[in-house]
Scaffold this motif. Structure first.
Motif, PDB file in Angstrom:
ATOM      1  N   ALA A 267       0.817  -1.204   0.000  1.00  0.00           N
ATOM      2  CA  ALA A 267       0.000   0.000   0.000  1.00  0.00           C
ATOM      3  C   ALA A 267       0.858   1.265   0.000  1.00  0.00           C
ATOM      4  CB  ALA A 267      -0.924  -0.005   1.217  1.00  0.00           C
ATOM      5  N   VAL A 268       1.945   1.255   0.750  1.00  0.00           N
ATOM      6  CA  VAL A 268       2.839   2.421   0.764  1.00  0.00           C
ATOM      7  C   VAL A 268       3.492   2.599  -0.601  1.00  0.00           C
ATOM      8  CG1 VAL A 268       4.985   3.329   1.740  1.00  0.00           C
ATOM      9  CG2 VAL A 268       3.228   2.377   3.252  1.00  0.00           C
ATOM     10  N   ALA A 269       3.893   1.490  -1.238  1.00  0.00           N
ATOM     11  CA  ALA A 269       4.466   1.582  -2.585  1.00  0.00           C
ATOM     12  C   ALA A 269       3.460   2.123  -3.588  1.00  0.00           C
ATOM     13  CB  ALA A 269       4.955   0.201  -3.036  1.00  0.00           C
ATOM     14  N   ALA A 270       2.157   1.895  -3.313  1.00  0.00           N
ATOM     15  CA  ALA A 270       1.111   2.380  -4.207  1.00  0.00           C
ATOM     16  C   ALA A 270       0.691   3.806  -3.895  1.00  0.00           C
ATOM     17  CB  ALA A 270      -0.100   1.464  -4.138  1.00  0.00           C
ATOM     18  N   GLY A 271       1.302   4.415  -2.877  1.00  0.00           N
ATOM     19  CA  GLY A 271       1.038   5.824  -2.599  1.00  0.00           C
ATOM     20  C   GLY A 271       0.267   6.110  -1.332  1.00  0.00           C
TER      21      GLY A 271
END
Length: 442
Positions: A267-271
């Motif tokens: 989720a963090v990699a997706a923003g």
């Protein structure tokens, strides 16, 4: 059998493609890679592979002109302008031939033997059955553990959380439940386990008898976050396949904590930002979505009885993942390190554990025995410091006197395991609650 194999092979061949869209690496930041030239072809969850290299990844975010891809493993050796090919997400198609096998979250075998997919794909992230069409919880299941056959019953279609720190017997308890709970098929999702433990779990903890009715879906700790996140989703999809065949399924997920950690990475990699006590705002929905897929079935379908483990540091039940999970389950069992250290297995803390299948899962007489046992154990827990320090005088409190009188018998009862049956377990509980020396027996 031969016709089934040819049908499976035909399904694989029919979906094969000789051409793939190709894009170009335009940015590398940590394990996240931005790719141009594929935005009009890709969907979230699709896969990429670097041409002439072993590097693969999964699409986690799309825009009009680029894709963000989370790489499986490391980006070392990957440079700008590298060419990548786009692949659709692989079909996940369980079938009865998966029983006795160990697979990864994409349905690929991990046990060194070939394995064909089924002919019909199963959605890895499927919605739960309609809430207003589901059956009620079913009959009580025999587990071979006296405590789970009485005080903390597990019923068909129930979803239970197993909250434990490391080294308190969680894996041993899971393998024992897998071998002894009454079910047609066992599906086990091992998320983020150490690599050496996978074979040990298969060969020693489960053994041939346990594996004969089990499917294991595993993503070890060295696998990328997106693979670990898919592991419990894929295990649930396998359970749903067998449930839809009318079978009774026991689903064991170890652990939801590692699923939540993997979800956070993706989720963090997706923003997303991790501002919900260290987790992104989508984490509660992801956990609820996973758990709601288990439970009673609809119509002629079977049920999925599920046990989810949660790793809690220092027995902190207010830890974020534990708090999220507790609100969506039908009961929780707490394994306490102090109990394990004094040698009692399973190290269940009765006073902090609850099964929401009660009181319906037991008759009035059985409920009375359960209530009395809980009262005695609760009274002892409250007075334990005084008792251990020698500050309590016998006769000062009838409830504490009864708790002391039944203490050893109840401890022995909780650690009892064997083919006693539910009726036999309640008979043992009744005997343990007899307090001939206290004068205040129930």
């Amino acid at each position: 059998m031969t016709e089934e194999i040819f049908a499976q092979m035909g399904a694989v061949i029919a979906k094969a493609s000789l051409t793939r869209p190709v894009g170009t690496v335009m940015q590398i930041a940590g394990n996240t890679v931005r790719i141009s030239g594929l935005a009009q072809h890709a969907r979230v969850g699709d896969r990429i592979k670097v041409i002439d290299a072993a590097t693969e990844g999964e699409v986690v975010r799309t825009s009009q002109d680029a894709l963000d891809v989370l790489i499986d493993g490391t980006t070392e050796g990957l440079g700008l302008d590298a060419k990548v090919a786009l692949f659709p997400r692989p079909d996940f198609a369980p079938h009865s031939g998966w029983i006795g096998r160990v697979i990864d979250p994409d349905g690929q075998p991990l046990d060194g033997r070939p394995l064909l997919p089924g002919t019909v794909a199963q959605a890895v992230s499927a919605p739960p059955p309609p809430a207003n069409s589901r059956r009620e919880l079913g009959v009580r299941l025999s587990t071979s553990f006296a405590v789970f056959d009485t005080i903390l019953p597990i019923v068909r279609g129930q979803r239970v959380g197993l909250f434990a720190g490391s080294g308190v017997g969680k894996s041993t308890l899971l393998s024992s439940l897998a071998k002894n709970v009454d079910a047609d098929v066992i599906v086990i999702g091992l998320v983020g386990e150490r690599g050496r433990e996978l074979r040990e779990f298969v060969e020693k903890s489960l053994g041939p008898d346990g594996m004969a009715r089990s499917v294991i879906v595993a993503a070890t700790s060295d696998r990328a976050a997106q693979v670990r996140r898919r592991c419990p989703l894929a295990a649930t999809a396998v359970a749903e396949y067998f449930r839809d065949q009318g079978l009774q399924v026991l689903l064991l997920i170890d652990s939801v904590t590692r699923f939540a950690e993997a979800h956070r990475e993706v989720a963090v990699a997706a923003g997303e930002s991790a501002n919900l006590r260290g987790h992104p705002a989508s984490t509660p929905a992801a956990i609820a979505g996973l758990c709601e897929r288990a439970g009673p079935g609809v119509g002629q379908a079977g049920d999925i009885t599920a046990i989810y483990t949660v790793l809690v540091a220092g027995s902190d039940m207010e830890e974020p993942v534990a708090d999220m999970l507790r609100g969506v389950l039908d009961g929780h069992v707490v394994l306490e390190r102090a109990i394990a250290e004094r040698g009692r297995f399973p190290a269940v803390d009765i006073t902090r554990s609850v099964s929401r299948s009660l009181p319906e899962a037991a008759n009035p007489t059985e409920n009375k025995l359960i209530q009395t046992a809980r009262q005695h154990m609760g009274a002892y827990a409250q007075a334990e410091l005084m008792i251990q320090a020698g500050l309590y005088s016998a006769g000062s409190d009838a409830k504490i006197d009864d708790a002391i009188a039944t203490r050893d018998a109840l401890e022995g009862f909780i650690s009892t395991q064997g083919p006693h049956g539910i009726a036999g377990a309640f008979l043992m509980l009744q005997r343990a609650l007899q307090t001939p020396t206290s004068g205040h027996g129930n």
